[in-house]
Structure formats: structure tokens, C-alpha cells
Scaffold this active site. Structure first.
Site, PDB file in Angstrom:
ATOM      1  N   ASP A   1      -0.840  -6.954  -4.731  1.00  0.00           N
ATOM      2  CA  ASP A   1      -2.419  -6.764  -4.090  1.00  0.00           C
ATOM      3  C   ASP A   1      -2.408  -7.816  -2.443  1.00  0.00           C
ATOM      4  O   ASP A   1      -1.807  -9.097  -2.813  1.00  0.00           O
ATOM      5  CB  ASP A   1      -3.222  -7.557  -5.179  1.00  0.00           C
ATOM      6  CG  ASP A   1      -4.737  -7.536  -4.576  1.00  0.00           C
ATOM      7  OD1 ASP A   1      -4.876  -7.161  -3.261  1.00  0.00           O
ATOM      8  OD2 ASP A   1      -5.603  -7.790  -5.321  1.00  0.00           O
TER       9      ASP A   1
ATOM     10  N   ASP B   1       2.173  -1.628  -4.654  1.00  0.00           N
ATOM     11  CA  ASP B   1       0.792  -1.061  -4.449  1.00  0.00           C
ATOM     12  C   ASP B   1       0.137  -1.853  -5.473  1.00  0.00           C
ATOM     13  O   ASP B   1       0.502  -2.409  -6.312  1.00  0.00           O
ATOM     14  CB  ASP B   1       0.624   0.564  -4.625  1.00  0.00           C
ATOM     15  CG  ASP B   1      -0.751   1.042  -3.736  1.00  0.00           C
ATOM     16  OD1 ASP B   1      -1.858   0.721  -4.251  1.00  0.00           O
ATOM     17  OD2 ASP B   1      -0.524   1.791  -2.779  1.00  0.00           O
ATOM     18  N   ILE B   2      -1.401  -1.436  -5.703  1.00  0.00           N
ATOM     19  CA  ILE B   2      -2.184  -1.876  -6.768  1.00  0.00           C
ATOM     20  C   ILE B   2      -2.468  -0.865  -7.811  1.00  0.00           C
ATOM     21  O   ILE B   2      -3.136  -1.203  -8.770  1.00  0.00           O
ATOM     22  CB  ILE B   2      -3.405  -2.577  -6.298  1.00  0.00           C
ATOM     23  CG1 ILE B   2      -4.260  -1.594  -5.554  1.00  0.00           C
ATOM     24  CG2 ILE B   2      -3.572  -3.786  -5.705  1.00  0.00           C
ATOM     25  CD1 ILE B   2      -5.786  -1.999  -5.058  1.00  0.00           C
TER      26      ILE B   2
ATOM     27  N   GLY C   1       0.722  -1.149  -0.066  1.00  0.00           N
ATOM     28  CA  GLY C   1      -0.101  -0.113  -0.013  1.00  0.00           C
ATOM     29  C   GLY C   1       0.795   1.286  -0.032  1.00  0.00           C
ATOM     30  O   GLY C   1       0.417   2.310   0.553  1.00  0.00           O
ATOM     31  N   GLY C   2       1.923   1.137  -0.563  1.00  0.00           N
ATOM     32  CA  GLY C   2       3.152   2.120  -0.715  1.00  0.00           C
ATOM     33  C   GLY C   2       2.678   3.649  -1.286  1.00  0.00           C
ATOM     34  O   GLY C   2       3.586   4.633  -1.393  1.00  0.00           O
ATOM     35  N   LEU C   3       1.726   3.471  -2.015  1.00  0.00           N
ATOM     36  CA  LEU C   3       1.571   4.909  -2.890  1.00  0.00           C
ATOM     37  C   LEU C   3       0.507   5.704  -2.192  1.00  0.00           C
ATOM     38  O   LEU C   3      -0.280   6.715  -2.909  1.00  0.00           O
ATOM     39  CB  LEU C   3       0.972   4.409  -3.993  1.00  0.00           C
ATOM     40  CG  LEU C   3       2.038   3.770  -5.201  1.00  0.00           C
ATOM     41  CD1 LEU C   3       1.435   3.638  -6.564  1.00  0.00           C
ATOM     42  CD2 LEU C   3       3.335   4.529  -5.306  1.00  0.00           C
ATOM     43  N   GLY C   4       0.042   5.489  -0.975  1.00  0.00           N
ATOM     44  CA  GLY C   4      -0.948   6.213  -0.312  1.00  0.00           C
ATOM     45  C   GLY C   4      -0.065   7.567   0.249  1.00  0.00           C
ATOM     46  O   GLY C   4       0.752   7.892  -0.247  1.00  0.00           O
TER      47      GLY C   4
ATOM     48  N   TYR D   1     -12.904   0.158  10.311  1.00  0.00           N
ATOM     49  CA  TYR D   1     -11.391   0.496  10.485  1.00  0.00           C
ATOM     50  C   TYR D   1     -10.808   0.391  11.391  1.00  0.00           C
ATOM     51  O   TYR D   1      -9.797  -0.328  11.746  1.00  0.00           O
ATOM     52  CB  TYR D   1     -11.305   1.898   9.981  1.00  0.00           C
ATOM     53  CG  TYR D   1      -9.847   2.853   9.883  1.00  0.00           C
ATOM     54  CD1 TYR D   1      -8.797   2.187   9.144  1.00  0.00           C
ATOM     55  CD2 TYR D   1      -9.455   3.835  10.725  1.00  0.00           C
ATOM     56  CE1 TYR D   1      -7.563   2.499   8.838  1.00  0.00           C
ATOM     57  CE2 TYR D   1      -8.203   4.290  10.803  1.00  0.00           C
ATOM     58  CZ  TYR D   1      -7.367   3.759   9.850  1.00  0.00           C
ATOM     59  OH  TYR D   1      -6.123   4.113   9.829  1.00  0.00           O
TER      60      TYR D   1
ATOM     61  N   LEU E   1       1.373   7.800   3.239  1.00  0.00           N
ATOM     62  CA  LEU E   1       2.505   7.731   4.055  1.00  0.00           C
ATOM     63  C   LEU E   1       3.767   6.883   3.393  1.00  0.00           C
ATOM     64  O   LEU E   1       4.930   7.010   3.712  1.00  0.00           O
ATOM     65  CB  LEU E   1       2.160   6.829   5.238  1.00  0.00           C
ATOM     66  CG  LEU E   1       1.049   7.737   6.026  1.00  0.00           C
ATOM     67  CD1 LEU E   1       0.948   6.975   7.358  1.00  0.00           C
ATOM     68  CD2 LEU E   1       1.681   9.097   6.424  1.00  0.00           C
TER      69      LEU E   1
HETATM   70  N1  LIG Z   1      -2.543   8.805   7.066  1.00  0.00           N
HETATM   71  C1  LIG Z   1      -2.913   8.867   8.481  1.00  0.00           C
HETATM   72  O1  LIG Z   1      -3.305   9.731   8.925  1.00  0.00           O
HETATM   73  C2  LIG Z   1      -3.008   7.448   9.113  1.00  0.00           C
HETATM   74  C3  LIG Z   1      -2.596   6.467   8.823  1.00  0.00           C
HETATM   75  N2  LIG Z   1      -2.375   5.070   9.234  1.00  0.00           N
HETATM   76  C4  LIG Z   1      -2.201   3.875   8.605  1.00  0.00           C
HETATM   77  O2  LIG Z   1      -1.020   3.915   7.812  1.00  0.00           O
HETATM   78  C5  LIG Z   1      -1.034   3.182   6.715  1.00  0.00           C
HETATM   79  C6  LIG Z   1      -1.025   3.883   5.422  1.00  0.00           C
HETATM   80  O3  LIG Z   1      -1.909   5.188   5.573  1.00  0.00           O
HETATM   81  P1  LIG Z   1      -1.919   5.783   4.339  1.00  0.00           P
HETATM   82  O4  LIG Z   1      -0.799   6.265   3.436  1.00  0.00           O
HETATM   83  O5  LIG Z   1      -2.509   7.476   4.866  1.00  0.00           O
HETATM   84  O6  LIG Z   1      -3.197   5.310   3.669  1.00  0.00           O
HETATM   85  P2  LIG Z   1      -3.852   5.457   1.991  1.00  0.00           P
HETATM   86  O7  LIG Z   1      -5.238   5.307   2.076  1.00  0.00           O
HETATM   87  O8  LIG Z   1      -3.278   6.918   1.709  1.00  0.00           O
HETATM   88  O9  LIG Z   1      -2.957   4.367   1.208  1.00  0.00           O
HETATM   89  C7  LIG Z   1      -3.571   3.316   1.226  1.00  0.00           C
HETATM   90  C8  LIG Z   1      -2.963   2.297  -0.087  1.00  0.00           C
HETATM   91  O10 LIG Z   1      -3.157   1.221   0.017  1.00  0.00           O
HETATM   92  C9  LIG Z   1      -3.360   0.654  -1.318  1.00  0.00           C
HETATM   93  N3  LIG Z   1      -4.295  -0.530  -1.450  1.00  0.00           N
HETATM   94  C10 LIG Z   1      -5.647  -0.481  -1.300  1.00  0.00           C
HETATM   95  N4  LIG Z   1      -6.057  -1.864  -1.551  1.00  0.00           N
HETATM   96  C11 LIG Z   1      -4.922  -2.748  -1.514  1.00  0.00           C
HETATM   97  C12 LIG Z   1      -4.541  -3.947  -2.015  1.00  0.00           C
HETATM   98  N5  LIG Z   1      -5.583  -4.647  -2.260  1.00  0.00           N
HETATM   99  N6  LIG Z   1      -3.473  -4.450  -2.022  1.00  0.00           N
HETATM  100  C13 LIG Z   1      -2.512  -3.530  -1.866  1.00  0.00           C
HETATM  101  N7  LIG Z   1      -2.498  -2.174  -1.718  1.00  0.00           N
HETATM  102  C14 LIG Z   1      -3.801  -1.825  -1.380  1.00  0.00           C
HETATM  103  C15 LIG Z   1      -4.019   1.904  -1.807  1.00  0.00           C
HETATM  104  O11 LIG Z   1      -3.997   1.792  -3.218  1.00  0.00           O
HETATM  105  C16 LIG Z   1      -3.300   3.171  -1.135  1.00  0.00           C
HETATM  106  O12 LIG Z   1      -2.515   3.451  -2.060  1.00  0.00           O
HETATM  107  C17 LIG Z   1      -2.558   2.520   6.905  1.00  0.00           C
HETATM  108  O13 LIG Z   1      -2.534   1.385   7.340  1.00  0.00           O
HETATM  109  C18 LIG Z   1      -3.381   3.384   7.778  1.00  0.00           C
HETATM  110  O14 LIG Z   1      -4.420   2.551   8.549  1.00  0.00           O
HETATM  111  C19 LIG Z   1      -2.757   5.144  10.696  1.00  0.00           C
HETATM  112  C20 LIG Z   1      -3.248   6.342  11.228  1.00  0.00           C
HETATM  113  C21 LIG Z   1      -2.942   7.862  10.540  1.00  0.00           C
HETATM  114  C1  LIG Z   2      -6.039   8.796  11.967  1.00  0.00           C
HETATM  115  C2  LIG Z   2      -6.349   7.678  10.959  1.00  0.00           C
HETATM  116  O1  LIG Z   2      -6.069   6.437  11.210  1.00  0.00           O
HETATM  117  C3  LIG Z   2      -6.693   8.392   9.519  1.00  0.00           C
HETATM  118  N1  LIG Z   2      -5.947   9.465   9.221  1.00  0.00           N
HETATM  119  C4  LIG Z   2      -8.229   8.367   9.470  1.00  0.00           C
HETATM  120  O2  LIG Z   2      -8.625   9.316   9.866  1.00  0.00           O
HETATM  121  O3  LIG Z   2      -8.866   7.498   9.228  1.00  0.00           O
END
Ligand SMILES: NC(=O)C1=CN([C@@H]2O[C@H](COP(=O)(O)OP(=O)(O)OC[C@H]3O[C@@H](n4cnc5c(N)ncnc54)[C@H](O)[C@@H]3O)[C@@H](O)[C@H]2O)C=CC1
Ligand SMILES: CC(=O)[C@H](N)C(=O)O
Length: 577
Positions: free
Chosen positions: A130, A112-113, A86-89, A219, A91
């Protein structure tokens, strides 16, 4: 956070971060890092365990892991090989940059997917992965000799609420896949958790590492499940599981992925583009937040910490807490004309708050799922265990039961599912054989007392556990199912009747069969489980809410058990001691 990794946020609300980029760690942190990776001594216990290839599916292919050769080999290996799912999100890319600066570009693989933007594609290895495709993930881990797995893929809180079925798949099935992979391949596994893993019954200011966790989002439920599964596999098989509960992350370079805290990013974009911002949270909604650089730095520092520095496997990390109005005020110091309006969105505003109780109940299936004393663990209060407290069980049975409680309650609060759950103590029945639990001795002792007059206990003489006559258990279940919704202040209740030790039940039996001989030969596994369970249940809520009251105490239970089993044996023509 009582982390021993010396975590300190650099970016503090209202002040400029002291370091713009946290790539260059202070020398002291760099010193901690190397021994951390090399410290395999702490993992020795794991060598004793034989792990199945797919732990959750119990594949017949048994492989022995954590053996000497593997350990020696990994301890020679100084540079981790990292895969980020899930590296393209929001973080993943930033974390990859930080790790690549420390360990070399080729040692950190983003996956990522989605299709990566060109600059990401050109900046280092990227592969399609995936998390629902286990075989493909395994191939990636094996072919690239991965040693650290950072599992970022997830559906965040607001997106998850809009698609519960998909969130269950990605956040729960995907997690099970990476847990299996990490076990099979002795990986250091990082899974982020979140402030969303807490719920309205958790302490809010501040929320400690260990407390009640009954989140009200899919979640949050999936993140508590990640924490508990990872910790369970750590304690059982020595999995090097690491988890940080991130606050809302604020970053300038990447867009957030559909969370509740996203407003704290959007407000900056809108302030600079239109000078106006409409907040979907109320002006006074205070939530923990963190600058993305601090989040990456904490993650890397935590991954580099040695096993022996960690007293927990899941830590809170914090930097600041603010409300939409406070961040707007701070922005106005730079952009005085910023206009903010508030238009709270019900879904996002209710996440973590009590308002969902107002949701109308639908008249669908009334669903009963029993839970157990096994849903508690060594960090729960033991004497007595209340309905609401820390629950970090050390058995897969307990982890799955906590998950049932949380999923049922979540669906109750989200969709009005009439979910009802009782935590049963050990059940003592004369008519049916127990099915392989830790409290089974309390049935077997009656059969042995009446057949041979001797009993060998696999629990220590003084192991006190909550117990109940089966008739009381059935009566409680029916009474609870009949209770009207308005009688229930909870959806999961403890029910209690008595608590006894093997020696106490033996003494009570000796009032009828004075020659009963009991020996004690504690079985390590069952004794360890019993020692992690409550000695007594606090069932005052069940008594108050729907009138629960047991009919049997210890002496009545013993009299009834002996009478029933004696009758059965006599009918079957078997001798009675
Ligand atoms: N951003 C935040 O404020 C916070 C994030 N986190 C956790 O940190 C982690 C990363 O967060 P973000 O980058 O913000 O999330 P994001 O929602 O921006 O990115 C998640 C990524 O997962 C990918 N994804 C979705 N389905 C998939 C699959 N089947 N296989 C592989 N990849 C898939 C998506 O394409 C997306 O790029 C998450 O687990 C989140 O719960 C926790 C607390 C706060
Ligand atoms: C705090 C988190 O886990 C995330 N940014 C969300 O709001 O869902």
C-alpha cells in the site's frame, strides 16, 4: 517531445503496429540501454548532498547518501531490481512482462493492494504494498535491494473526480512516500504523468513539454505536483527522477482504471460483443492516444537512457490523436455494422475543457492564499513574468506555492470555492522583520544603513527582483478580497510595484545617507534562487480587472523606510548613522 532518447511510436492510428510485441528492442536501442544504467558520472553532483531519512518530515536522523561506496556499488550492478507499485492496473502487468524479459523474472516485483489473478501470481514475484504505508514500502525496497521504482498507483481522472479526498491521499501522500524512499535508497524513480496535467489555459494543439499547466481535475493537479516535486528533488538532491506524460493508453488485455480516455478501450469490446457503443465523450473530442505496447516500450527506453541523454526530467510522449468518431470509422472498416451513439457525461466531457466555468458558484468561505515570485522558475519568462506561463520552480517553497494555486483553482472550478490568490513580490517593511526569504536583503539594508552605515549583500549588485512596500501589499490584498467575483478573470494574479537591484536601492539610499558602504558577497543558495525568479512581474490583469495600482515607487519606498526606521531607533534610544 524534445527527448534525446530517440523515442518513436510503433503503433499509429489507422495503421497496424509494425511490431505486435515490443519486447525485442532493435540492436541500437539495446546498446543505449546498458551504458544508460551504468552512467553514474552524471550523478556525481548528488554526492554532495546529505539527505534526511524522511525528507518531507525532516526526520532528525540524517544519513549521507550518494557517497562513493554506494555509487561504486551501484555502478558495478548491471541488472536493475525493479518494484512496480499499483501494478495490477491497466499498465503494470504488461510493463512487468517487458522488464522481466530483459532483466529476469525475479528482478521485477509487482505490487498492489488487490489480490492478483492467478496467472499474474504465477508469472513472477508479487507482493502486497500500500503506497500509503511507508514502513512496509521501505521494508520491501530494502529487503529486495530495489534499484528502480515504477510508481503506477494512482486514482485516474474520472474516479478521482468522484472521490477527491481519496485521490488526494493516494496521488499526493502516496507520491511523497515514494519520493522519500527513492531519495533514501538512491533509486531511479519513474512516475507517469498524463495529458491530464494540462488544463484549458495550456496550448492544446500541440501541448509542448513546457507551458502553462493549470489542470481542472484533482488527478491533473496531483500529477503536476508529482512533476514539480520530482524535478525539485532532482535539482536539489540529484534524485534520478523520470517522468513521461502518457496519452490515453489503449490495451486489449487489461481493463482501464476509470479514466477519461477509457472509451477508446471499451469501444473495441462493445463493437465485438454487441456491435453497439455509447460514448460518454462527444463525437469530436480529440485526445492524444497510444497503443499500450508503445507506452511500455517508451517507459523502458526512457528508464534505460543515461542521465546525460536527458535535457528534461518530464517529457511528453505521443503516438496519435483521434476522436470517438474517427476510431469508430476505423473500426467500421472491419465491423461495418458498428452503431455508435453519443451521450456525453458532464464530468468526463468537461475534463480539460472550459465548460466548468459555467458551474454555479457557492457562497462559502472566501479563502485568500498568498503566492509568490518564487512560484516561477528558470524556465519561466523573467522580464516580465505573466500570470500564466511555465512554472517549474526550483525550491520546495515554490513547488508548494504552485500546488496551493492549482488546488485552490481546482476547488474553485469544481465546487465554486471562492479562492483568491495574489503572487506577492518581495515585501519591504520597516515594522516587522522578514522571515528568512531571498528578498530579505531589501529590508536589512535600511537597518544597516541607519545603524552602522555599512551593508554586506548576499545577492550580486545586479540581481533584479520585483519588490513592494508592505502598505501596498496590504492594500492590494484588501482590495482583491473586496472585489466582486465578476471582476475576476483569474483566481491567481501577479501584483507588481517596482523592480530593483541591490545596487539601485543602495544608490537611492545614498541620496539620504551619502556615506553608505555596500559590499557584495553572494551566497550561493540565495543567489541561485534569485537568479531563477522573475526580474519583473506583468500585473496588467490585476490592474485591468480589479483596479490594482501601487502607491509607492522606489524613491518613495526608500524615503518612507528611512523615516520609519530612524523614528524607531530614536524612540528606542539607539544611535542613528
Ligand atoms: N492508463 C492510462 O491511459 C494512463 C495512465 N497513466 C498513469 O499510469 C499509471 C498506471 O495507470 P493504470 O495502470 O492505467 O492505472 P489503474 O487505475 O488501472 O491502476 C492503478 C492501480 O493502483 C492501485 N492502487 C490504488 N490505491 C493504491 C494504494 N493505496 N497502494 C498501492 N496501489 C494502489 C489500484 O489497485 C490499481 O491496480 C497511473 O499513475 C496513471 O496516472 C497516465 C496516463 C494514461
Ligand atoms: C489519460 C489518463 O491519464 C487516463 N487514461 C485518464 O483518462 O484519466
Amino acid at each position: 517531445m524534445h527527448a534525446s532518447t530517440d523515442w518513436r511510436p510503433l503503433a499509429v492510428y489507422g495503421r497496424r503496429p509494425r511490431l505486435r510485441s515490443s519486447v525485442h528492442l532493435p540492436p541500437r536501442q539495446r546498446l543505449v540501454m546498458l551504458p544508460g544504467w551504468l552512467c553514474h558520472g552524471c550523478r556525481n553532483r548528488a554526492r554532495w548532498h546529505h539527505l534526511s531519512a524522511r525528507v518531507f518530515s525532516w526526520s532528525p536522523r540524517q544519513i549521507s547518501r550518494w557517497d562513493k561506496q554506494e555509487s561504486a556499488e551501484s555502478s558495478r550492478q548491471e541488472t536493475p531490481r525493479v518494484l512496480i507499485t499499483g501494478g495490477l492496473g491497466q499498465l503494470g502487468v504488461g510493463l512487468a512482462q517487458l522488464l522481466r524479459k530483459q532483466y529476469g523474472t525475479d528482478n521485477v516485483i509487482l505490487s498492489d493492494i488487490k489480490k492478483p489473478p492467478v496467472e499474474v501470481f504465477n508469472s513472477g514475484p508479487f507482493v502486497y504494498a500500500d503506497v500509503l504505508d511507508y514502513k512496509n514500502l521501505r521494508e520491501l525496497v530494502v529487503n529486495n535491494r530495489i534499484t528502480w521504482l515504477v510508481h503506477y498507483s494512482a486514482l485516474l481522472s474520472a474516479v478521482g473526480e468522484a472521490n477527491v479526498a481519496l485521490a488526494r491521499k493516494i496521488n499526493i501522500t502516496g507520491l511523497h512516500n515514494v519520493l522519500d524512499l527513492a531519495l533514501e535508497n538512491c533509486l531511479r524513480l519513474f512516475v507517469p504523468s498524463t495529458i491530464g496535467a494540462f488544463g484549458p489555459s495550456s496550448p492544446r494543439d500541440p501541448a509542448p513539454d513546457l507551458c502553462v499547466q493549470r489542470p481542472r481535475t484533482i488527478y491533473g493537479v496531483s500529477k503536476v505536483h508529482s512533476e514539480l516535486m520530482g524535478e525539485y528533488l532532482h535539482h536539489k538532491y540529484g534524485l534520478d527522477f523520470r517522468c513521461l506524460r502518457y496519452p490515453g493508453i489503449v490495451s486489449a488485455n487489461t481493463q482501464p482504471g476509470g479514466g477519461t480516455t477509457d472509451y477508446a478501450v471499451q469501444i473495441f469490446h462493445d463493437a465485438l460483443s454487441t456491435g453497439r457503443f455509447e460514448s460518454y465523450l462527444r463525437a469530436d473530442t480529440r485526445l492524444p492516444m497510444m497503443h499500450v505496447d508503445d507506452c511500455h516500450r517508451a517507459t523502458v527506453q526512457f528508464m534505460q537512457a543515461s542521465d546525460c541523454q536527458l535535457s528534461l526530467r518530464t517529457y511528453n510522449i505521443a503516438a496519435m490523436s483521434f476522436t470517438p468518431e474517427e476510431v469508430a470509422q476505423e473500426i467500421r472498416k472491419h465491423l461495418p455494422h458498428l452503431k455508435v451513439t453519443y451521450n456525453p457525461d458532464f464530468v468526463r466531457q468537461t475534463i480539460g475543457l472550459h465548460n466548468v466555468l459555467d458551474l454555479a458558484l457557492e457562497n462559502c468561505l472566501r479563502l485568500f492564499v498568498p503566492s509568490t515570485i518564487g512560484a516561477f522558475g528558470p524556465s519561466s519568462p523573467r522580464d516580465p513574468a505573466p500570470d500564466l506561463c511555465v512554472q517549474r520552480p526550483r525550491t520546495i517553497y515554490g513547488v508548494s506555492k504552485v500546488h496551493s494555486e492549482l488546488m485552490g483553482e481546482y476547488l474553485h472550478h469544481k465546487y465554486g470555492l471562492d479562492f483568491r490568490c495574489l503572487r506577492y513580490p518581495g515585501i519591504v517593511s520597516a515594522n516587522t522583520q522578514p522571515g528568512g526569504g531571498t528578498t530579505d536583503y531589501a529590508v536589512q539594508i535600511f537597518h544597516d544603513a541607519l545603524s552602522t552605515g555599512r551593508f554586506e549583500s548576499y545577492l550580486r549588485a545586479d540581481t533584479r527582483l520585483p519588490m513592494m512596500h508592505v502598505d501596498d501589499c496590504h492594500r492590494a490584498t484588501v482590495q482583491f478580497m473586496q472585489a466582486s467575483d465578476c471582476q475576476l478573470s483569474l483566481r491567481t494574479y501577479n501584483i507588481a510595484a517596482m523592480s530593483f537591484t541591490p545596487e539601485e536601492v543602495a544608490q537611492e539610499i545614498r541620496k539620504h545617507l551619502p556615506h553608505l558602504k555596500v559590499t557584495y558577497n553572494p551566497d550561493f543558495v540565495r543567489q541561485t534562487i534569485a537568479d531563477s525568479w522573475p526580474m519583473r512581474f506583468d500585473d496588467s490583469n490585476a490592474r485591468r480587472d480589479w483596479g490594482w495600482k501601487p502607491a509607492y515607487n522606489l524613491s518613495e519606498l526608500v524615503t518612507d523606510m528611512l523615516r520609519s526606521i530612524r523614528e524607531q531607533r530614536t524612540k528606542a534610544g539607539l544611535p542613528v548613522s
